[in-house]
Design an enzyme around this catalytic site. Structure first.
Site, PDB file in Angstrom:
ATOM      1  N   SER A 144     -10.666   4.088   7.852  1.00  0.00           N
ATOM      2  CA  SER A 144     -11.504   4.936   6.731  1.00  0.00           C
ATOM      3  C   SER A 144     -12.987   4.876   7.117  1.00  0.00           C
ATOM      4  CB  SER A 144     -11.038   4.947   5.563  1.00  0.00           C
ATOM      5  OG  SER A 144     -11.866   5.413   4.570  1.00  0.00           O
ATOM      6  N   TYR A 157      -9.475  -0.291  -1.785  1.00  0.00           N
ATOM      7  CA  TYR A 157      -9.237   0.457  -0.692  1.00  0.00           C
ATOM      8  C   TYR A 157     -10.440   0.263   0.520  1.00  0.00           C
ATOM      9  CZ  TYR A 157      -8.559   4.705   1.927  1.00  0.00           C
ATOM     10  OH  TYR A 157      -8.314   5.662   2.920  1.00  0.00           O
TER      11      TYR A 157
END
Ligand code: NAD
Length: 250
Positions: A144, A157
């Site tokens: 990401s 995350y």
């Protein structure tokens, strides 16, 4: 591009929705036989059905990527169904709950790391021996932009995705001589269930990803992943590719 993955066998985790579903459909359009895996049975079966209705070949298998035995069984099932494993898109992931670092609960931390980081390692742990047996393969791990820059409120995350970037580089180096390419894709803001859920969390708000001033469609990631998995990318390994409308270039 139709024909890009002709005669390849591909595995997609997180294939019941979003980026995974779009990529599974693109893999099939490009000629691959696709094993679709997810913890969500209905959505995964729907992806496989959509592929078959469009004239492609696909099977669904339920798998929780954080569980070693289930991932081992998934790779076995893929090889049993289609004879080999050429391309693996390790993509299953969760966003968890938004909170500052000190407020992140252990439960939130553990579940995010178990799925996003351990899950991608487990996938490679079982995919790589099969690829070694066949003489090669291509793996793409979903990281990401949060693995490259900090996103406030998403400590677990971002840590998990930064881990995926590093894990990808190590595996790429270890297996370069064995004809196994390992790359990471770093999506920016993509319109999926995950980004909608994040947008609803009060701490996040609805932020428009800059600088292209729009969200991407999941297909815009799938096209990149299909290329990375294909022989057209035969000298690309250990690469962290952003597909983020310029977000981390700022
Ligand atoms: P999504 O929620 O639409 O899809 C994720 C899929 O993963 C779901 O079908 C879910 O059931 C599955 N999944 C979750 N935990 C699992 C597990 N333990 N085992 C198997 N499957 C599991 O989200 P998405 O946006 O398509 O996300 C796909 C990947 O892309 C994720 O790794 C995510 O972190 C990453 N990503 C998304 C964005 C974005 O803006 N949407 C941006 C950067 C990275």
């Amino acid at each position: 591009m139709p024909g890009l993955l002709k005669d390849k066998v591909a595995l997609v985790t997180g294939g019941a929705a979003g980026i995974g579903r779009a990529t599974a459909q693109i893999f099939a359009r490009d000629g691959a036989k696709v094993m679709v895996a997810d913890i969500v049975v209905e959505g995964g079966q729907e992806t496989a059905r959509l592929i078959r209705e469009a004239g492609g070949e696909a099977t669904f298998a339920r798998c929780d990527v954080s569980r070693s035995e289930e991932v081992r069984a998934l790779v076995d099932q893929t090889v049993k169904a289609y004879g080999r494993l050429d391309c693996a898109f390790n993509n299953a992931g969760i966003e968890g709950t938004v909170s500052s670092t000190a407020d992140c609960t252990e439960e939130n931390w553990d579940s995010i790391v178990a799925t996003n980081l351990k899950g991608e390692w487990l996938c490679m742990k079982y995919e790589i021996p099969q690829m070694l047996k066949q003489g090669g393969g291509a793996i793409v791990n979903t990281a990401s932009v949060g693995g490259l820059v900090g996103l406030p409120g998403l400590s677990a995350y971002c840590a998990s995705k930064g881990g995926v970037v590093q894990l990808t580089k190590v595996a790429a180096l270890e297996y370069a001589k064995s004809n196994i390419r390992v790359n990471a894709i770093c999506p920016g803001g993509i319109r999926t269930g995950m980004s909608k859920r994040l947008g609803r969390q009060p701490q996040m708000g609805e932020t428009l990803p800059a600088p292209m001033r729009r969200w991407a469609k999941p297909e815009e990631i799938g096209e990149v992943v299909a290329w990375l998995c294909s022989d057209a990318a035969s000298f690309v390994t250990g690469h962290t590719m952003t597909a983020d409308g310029g977000f981390v270039a700022q």
